[in-house]
Design a protein around this motif. Sequence first.
Motif, PDB file in Angstrom:
ATOM      1  N   CYS A  33      40.567  14.183  64.768  1.00  0.00           N
ATOM      2  CA  CYS A  33      41.489  14.256  63.635  1.00  0.00           C
ATOM      3  C   CYS A  33      41.102  13.203  62.593  1.00  0.00           C
ATOM      4  CB  CYS A  33      42.935  14.024  64.085  1.00  0.00           C
ATOM      5  SG  CYS A  33      43.548  15.285  65.240  1.00  0.00           S
ATOM      6  N   VAL A  34      41.220  13.586  61.341  1.00  0.00           N
ATOM      7  CA  VAL A  34      40.960  12.677  60.224  1.00  0.00           C
ATOM      8  C   VAL A  34      42.312  12.303  59.633  1.00  0.00           C
ATOM      9  CG1 VAL A  34      39.700  12.299  58.084  1.00  0.00           C
ATOM     10  CG2 VAL A  34      38.818  13.932  59.782  1.00  0.00           C
ATOM     11  N   LEU A  35      42.680  11.037  59.765  1.00  0.00           N
ATOM     12  CA  LEU A  35      44.004  10.573  59.347  1.00  0.00           C
ATOM     13  C   LEU A  35      43.910   9.631  58.158  1.00  0.00           C
ATOM     14  CD1 LEU A  35      44.629  11.708  62.185  1.00  0.00           C
ATOM     15  CD2 LEU A  35      46.162   9.763  62.527  1.00  0.00           C
ATOM     16  N   THR A  51      40.853   9.773  65.209  1.00  0.00           N
ATOM     17  CA  THR A  51      39.402   9.753  65.369  1.00  0.00           C
ATOM     18  C   THR A  51      38.740   9.070  64.178  1.00  0.00           C
ATOM     19  OG1 THR A  51      39.637  11.906  66.454  1.00  0.00           O
ATOM     20  CG2 THR A  51      37.389  11.180  65.911  1.00  0.00           C
ATOM     21  N   HIS A  52      39.176   9.435  62.971  1.00  0.00           N
ATOM     22  CA  HIS A  52      38.658   8.835  61.749  1.00  0.00           C
ATOM     23  C   HIS A  52      39.842   8.403  60.896  1.00  0.00           C
ATOM     24  CE1 HIS A  52      34.708  10.447  62.778  1.00  0.00           C
ATOM     25  NE2 HIS A  52      35.273  11.645  62.926  1.00  0.00           N
ATOM     26  N   LEU A  53      39.774   7.212  60.336  1.00  0.00           N
ATOM     27  CA  LEU A  53      40.825   6.680  59.475  1.00  0.00           C
ATOM     28  C   LEU A  53      40.266   6.468  58.080  1.00  0.00           C
ATOM     29  CD1 LEU A  53      42.428   4.043  61.889  1.00  0.00           C
ATOM     30  CD2 LEU A  53      43.343   6.277  61.263  1.00  0.00           C
ATOM     31  N   VAL A  54      40.945   7.039  57.089  1.00  0.00           N
ATOM     32  CA  VAL A  54      40.463   6.982  55.707  1.00  0.00           C
ATOM     33  C   VAL A  54      41.632   6.677  54.781  1.00  0.00           C
ATOM     34  CG1 VAL A  54      39.264   8.243  53.884  1.00  0.00           C
ATOM     35  CG2 VAL A  54      38.701   8.709  56.260  1.00  0.00           C
ATOM     36  N   GLU A  75      41.437  12.193  49.140  1.00  0.00           N
ATOM     37  CA  GLU A  75      40.359  13.114  48.780  1.00  0.00           C
ATOM     38  C   GLU A  75      39.233  13.058  49.801  1.00  0.00           C
ATOM     39  OE1 GLU A  75      38.570  14.910  44.747  1.00  0.00           O
ATOM     40  OE2 GLU A  75      39.193  12.806  44.722  1.00  0.00           O
ATOM     41  N   VAL A  76      38.970  11.871  50.322  1.00  0.00           N
ATOM     42  CA  VAL A  76      37.916  11.733  51.332  1.00  0.00           C
ATOM     43  C   VAL A  76      38.366  12.365  52.651  1.00  0.00           C
ATOM     44  CG1 VAL A  76      36.447  10.115  52.606  1.00  0.00           C
ATOM     45  CG2 VAL A  76      37.022   9.667  50.216  1.00  0.00           C
ATOM     46  N   VAL A  77      39.654  12.297  52.956  1.00  0.00           N
ATOM     47  CA  VAL A  77      40.178  12.979  54.138  1.00  0.00           C
ATOM     48  C   VAL A  77      39.824  14.468  54.071  1.00  0.00           C
ATOM     49  CG1 VAL A  77      42.275  13.713  55.338  1.00  0.00           C
ATOM     50  CG2 VAL A  77      42.047  11.338  54.584  1.00  0.00           C
ATOM     51  N   ILE A  78      40.074  15.072  52.910  1.00  0.00           N
ATOM     52  CA  ILE A  78      39.765  16.499  52.740  1.00  0.00           C
ATOM     53  C   ILE A  78      38.261  16.736  52.838  1.00  0.00           C
ATOM     54  CG2 ILE A  78      39.886  18.441  51.142  1.00  0.00           C
ATOM     55  CD1 ILE A  78      42.463  17.167  50.024  1.00  0.00           C
ATOM     56  N   ASP A  79      37.477  15.874  52.212  1.00  0.00           N
ATOM     57  CA  ASP A  79      36.022  16.035  52.253  1.00  0.00           C
ATOM     58  C   ASP A  79      35.492  15.978  53.681  1.00  0.00           C
ATOM     59  OD1 ASP A  79      35.895  16.304  49.525  1.00  0.00           O
ATOM     60  OD2 ASP A  79      35.358  14.212  49.147  1.00  0.00           O
TER      61      ASP A  79
END
Length: 302
Positions: free
Chosen positions: A193-195, A222-225, A229-233
């Motif tokens: 998951c990108v959070l 899993t990934h923290l941003v 916009e980078v979350v979507i990318d």
Amino acid sequence: MALTNAFAGVEVFIRAARSGSFTAAAAHLGMTKSAAAKAVTQLERRLGVKLLHRTTRRLSLTPEGTAFLEQAEASLDQLRSAEDAARSRATTVRGVLRVDMPAAFGRRVAMPILIDILKSHPDLRLAASFSDRIIDPVEEGVDLCLRFGELPDRSDIVARRLGSQRLLICASPQYLATAGALLNLDDLQNHACVLGIRPGRPVAWRIIDEEGRTRIIEPPATHLVSDGEVVIDMALSGFGLCQMPQSLVQRHIDREELSIVLPERCQAETPLHALWPATRTMLPRVRVVVDEMVRRAEAGQL
């Protein structure tokens, strides 16, 4: 706001004291670090007291600085209110509009609207910032903020609800083909998951459970941003699932670049608000933006 010589250095001092740094104060006020430090030094000489302890790492207030800070902030706020009240009587939309927006929503949705407003009001200038962190419009000196989510209970901030948006859990078809489909919420624990992250912790997701109630869940971080916009990318690039407001991902869904996951759970909504300091009279430049945002929201364009 331009200050007379009697108040030169006061706003710089307030910014430096609150941020603990001449560098941060200078960046906010659009000046050099050396000019900011010089302005405060001149203020100290004029007052005949030392306001700040200076070290190589951080600035800190002296006892005299602590006392002066409280009075200076109150006085500066009164000056701003007087200036705003005078300007609010003008019918022309002019001046600098300082607006802060969530990164993805600001770039993809709000900025096209603001550009249309600028075209209609040639005397209006824009100072836009894009941040997914929660800022204090009073402390930061921002005229207007656009924010998703619930609002803090504060008497010094005025909020206008612009509507709400569904929160969609999405992933790229390539990711789902490799990682497998999700049949229920428990399957989230087996997926990347990108959070988003703010302030200093992952942003929880909102879903509708089997009983139709809104629930807050914490999927695997899993990934923290810190940039939406980078979350979507990252989701588009196959790094995992994300949850974002519908307006930010709908075009990717329409192009089949993202797929909605667990659609029956993606009925929770997040409110969208415009916020501005209650300590100021609502300026024409703020009013014209808020009114246009409300109009666009009612037309389903947000």
